[in-house]
Design a protein around this motif. Structure first.
Motif, mmCIF file in Angstrom:
data_model
loop_
_atom_site.group_PDB
_atom_site.id
_atom_site.type_symbol
_atom_site.label_atom_id
_atom_site.label_comp_id
_atom_site.label_asym_id
_atom_site.label_seq_id
_atom_site.Cartn_x
_atom_site.Cartn_y
_atom_site.Cartn_z
ATOM 1 N N UNK A 166 12.388 -6.414 29.610
ATOM 2 C CA UNK A 166 11.476 -7.380 28.985
ATOM 3 C C UNK A 166 11.961 -8.801 29.198
ATOM 4 N N UNK A 167 13.264 -8.992 29.040
ATOM 5 C CA UNK A 167 13.855 -10.319 29.233
ATOM 6 C C UNK A 167 13.639 -10.800 30.661
ATOM 7 N N UNK A 168 13.914 -9.945 31.639
ATOM 8 C CA UNK A 168 13.763 -10.310 33.045
ATOM 9 C C UNK A 168 12.315 -10.676 33.365
ATOM 10 N N UNK A 169 11.386 -9.881 32.861
ATOM 11 C CA UNK A 169 9.959 -10.152 33.112
ATOM 12 C C UNK A 169 9.525 -11.475 32.500
ATOM 13 N N UNK A 170 9.988 -11.741 31.279
ATOM 14 C CA UNK A 170 9.603 -12.972 30.597
ATOM 15 C C UNK A 170 10.159 -14.199 31.306
ATOM 16 N N UNK A 171 11.421 -14.141 31.678
ATOM 17 C CA UNK A 171 12.037 -15.265 32.393
ATOM 18 C C UNK A 171 11.321 -15.519 33.717
ATOM 19 N N UNK A 172 11.031 -14.454 34.443
ATOM 20 C CA UNK A 172 10.344 -14.595 35.738
ATOM 21 C C UNK A 172 8.956 -15.200 35.555
ATOM 22 N N UNK A 173 8.233 -14.743 34.520
ATOM 23 C CA UNK A 173 6.862 -15.214 34.295
ATOM 24 C C UNK A 173 6.813 -16.665 33.827
ATOM 25 N N UNK A 174 7.747 -17.058 32.961
ATOM 26 C CA UNK A 174 7.704 -18.392 32.369
ATOM 27 C C UNK A 174 8.498 -19.450 33.135
ATOM 28 N N UNK A 179 14.951 -19.585 38.122
ATOM 29 C CA UNK A 179 15.698 -19.610 36.866
ATOM 30 C C UNK A 179 16.904 -18.679 36.920
ATOM 31 N N UNK A 180 16.786 -17.593 37.672
ATOM 32 C CA UNK A 180 17.890 -16.639 37.761
ATOM 33 C C UNK A 180 19.081 -17.206 38.538
ATOM 34 N N UNK A 181 18.835 -18.239 39.347
ATOM 35 C CA UNK A 181 19.888 -18.774 40.218
ATOM 36 C C UNK A 181 20.180 -20.253 39.970
ATOM 37 N N UNK A 182 19.749 -20.761 38.810
ATOM 38 C CA UNK A 182 19.934 -22.188 38.542
ATOM 39 C C UNK A 182 21.418 -22.561 38.481
ATOM 40 N N UNK A 183 22.281 -21.626 38.095
ATOM 41 C CA UNK A 183 23.709 -21.948 37.988
ATOM 42 C C UNK A 183 24.495 -21.482 39.207
ATOM 43 N N UNK A 184 23.807 -21.199 40.312
ATOM 44 C CA UNK A 184 24.485 -20.687 41.512
ATOM 45 C C UNK A 184 25.630 -21.583 41.981
ATOM 46 N N UNK A 185 25.397 -22.911 42.173
ATOM 47 C CA UNK A 185 26.519 -23.751 42.640
ATOM 48 C C UNK A 185 27.699 -23.739 41.672
ATOM 49 N N UNK A 186 27.394 -23.777 40.358
ATOM 50 C CA UNK A 186 28.458 -23.769 39.356
ATOM 51 C C UNK A 186 29.250 -22.476 39.411
ATOM 52 N N UNK A 187 28.532 -21.360 39.484
ATOM 53 C CA UNK A 187 29.184 -20.062 39.498
ATOM 54 C C UNK A 187 30.020 -19.876 40.757
ATOM 55 N N UNK A 188 29.491 -20.298 41.898
ATOM 56 C CA UNK A 188 30.232 -20.187 43.146
ATOM 57 C C UNK A 188 31.492 -21.040 43.099
ATOM 58 N N UNK A 189 31.355 -22.245 42.557
ATOM 59 C CA UNK A 189 32.502 -23.145 42.432
ATOM 60 C C UNK A 189 33.569 -22.550 41.518
ATOM 61 N N UNK A 190 33.131 -21.799 40.511
ATOM 62 C CA UNK A 190 34.051 -21.233 39.535
ATOM 63 C C UNK A 190 34.702 -19.935 40.006
ATOM 64 N N UNK A 191 33.924 -19.070 40.625
ATOM 65 C CA UNK A 191 34.422 -17.721 40.873
ATOM 66 C C UNK A 191 35.433 -17.614 42.007
ATOM 67 N N UNK A 192 35.298 -18.430 43.029
ATOM 68 C CA UNK A 192 36.260 -18.355 44.127
ATOM 69 C C UNK A 192 37.672 -18.723 43.652
ATOM 70 N N UNK A 193 37.861 -19.872 42.967
ATOM 71 C CA UNK A 193 39.213 -20.160 42.459
ATOM 72 C C UNK A 193 39.644 -19.178 41.371
ATOM 73 N N UNK A 194 38.699 -18.726 40.538
ATOM 74 C CA UNK A 194 39.048 -17.767 39.487
ATOM 75 C C UNK A 194 39.648 -16.498 40.090
#
Length: 310
Positions: A166-174, A179-194
């Motif tokens: 339900x959450x996935x459908x609502x986020x996709x619709x609205x 929206x699922x990838x808005x933090x992609x640069x942040x996450x990529x920047x974080x996970x490689x050094x982590x």
């Protein structure tokens, strides 16, 4: 009997083979994430800039008490299904890639001077590999973004969602696919050094604490816990920004709701909370990664040895 078990473990090759490493990684990932989920839920809530006083917590203990008393213990497990689905395959790819690259980079050569470099390289490569192959499943990686976003939307105070679908459908619709990838640069920047820090610290501590190489659960627990704490603490500022980006769609604050990216999130954190804002959720993040990494490495090393022994 103990002597026989130690000789068998010491006699095993450092690289167990891709299939064994992936199977052990999958089992370790499921174990780790399922057990530590409530602490992760508290971390998410503490990092969100909440507009309701009821959603502002002074610490981990305070958050646990208030959430469990006002919303029930089940609230701390809301969204765990998305973790169970994704943890296995994501960790299988992650550990499989790590061991493979470490082997080719010379990280398993005893006494080699470049072991820490090989381990760092293997850790970074493992993140990139799991990102590329496992989208959109699990982990602290860009590949996990859809699942993590769903998980965090379900974890926040007074979440309207009780089902991951339900959450996935609502986020996709609205909000659309983006929206699922808005933090992609942040996450990529974080996970490689982590990942690079985590794997490097783990391997160095394991060699320091257990130079003989015998099977030592205590070593895996200590080295795994400390490596998780160090990596988690170092990357907390990026994790705060990632949480803001991934929960923006549920915020009643217009500025946060329209935050665009990493720089924008950093600006909001600095303006509203100063330097201490970048440490929001530090305690639960470290408290999450210390036991979860200890459990993950303990499970991984155990399953790796057990599968090969069978």
């Amino acid at each position: 009997m103990d002597g026989v078990e130690e000789i068998e473990y010491e006699g095993l090759s450092p690289n167990a083979g891709l299939a064994v490493n992936m199977a052990a990684g999958a089992l370790a990932g499921i174990t780790e994430h399922a057990v530590m989920f409530p602490v992760d839920s508290i971390k998410t809530r503490m990092q969100v800039f909440a507009t309701s006083p009821a959603a502002v917590y002074t610490g981990v203990g305070n958050a646990f008490t208030r959430i469990s008393s006002t919303e029930g213990m089940r609230a701390l497990w809301r969204g765990v299904s998305s973790v169970i689905v994704g943890a296995g395959p994501a960790h299988a790819v992650h550990f499989g890639a790590y061991e493979l690259v470490k082997e080719y980079a010379g990280g398993n050569v005893e006494g080699a001077s470049n072991q820490w470099i090989a381990t760092s390289l293997a850790g970074a490569a493992a993140t990139i590999a799991s990102d590329a192959l496992m989208n959109p499943f699990d982990g602290e990686t860009p590949a996990a973004l859809p699942r993590v976003l769903i998980k965090q939307r379900m974890q926040i105070h007074k979440s309207e969602f009780r089902s991951a679908i339900t959450c996935a459908r609502t986020v996709y619709r609205t909000e659309g696919l983006g929206a699922f990838y808005v933090s992609y640069p942040t996450t990529l920047t974080m996970t490689v050094p982590f990942t690079a820090v985590q794997f490097t610290v783990y391997e160095q501590l394991k060699a320091l604490l257990n130079p003989s190489g015998v099977y030592s659960p205590a070593t895996h627990i200590v080295a795994g816990g400390l490596s998780g704490a160090v990596a988690g603490a170092v990357t907390t500022p990026l994790d705060v920004a990632k949480t803001i980006l991934q929960t923006r769609g549920t915020s009643a604050d217009p500025e946060i709701r329209h935050v665009r990216g990493l720089a924008d999130a950093f600006r909001i954190i600095w303006q509203r909370d100063g330097l201490k804002g970048f440490a929001r959720g530090l305690s639960p993040r470290v408290l999450t990664f210390m036991p979860s990494n200890a459990l993950c490495w303990l499970s991984y090393e155990f399953f790796k040895a057990a599968i090969r022994d069978d």
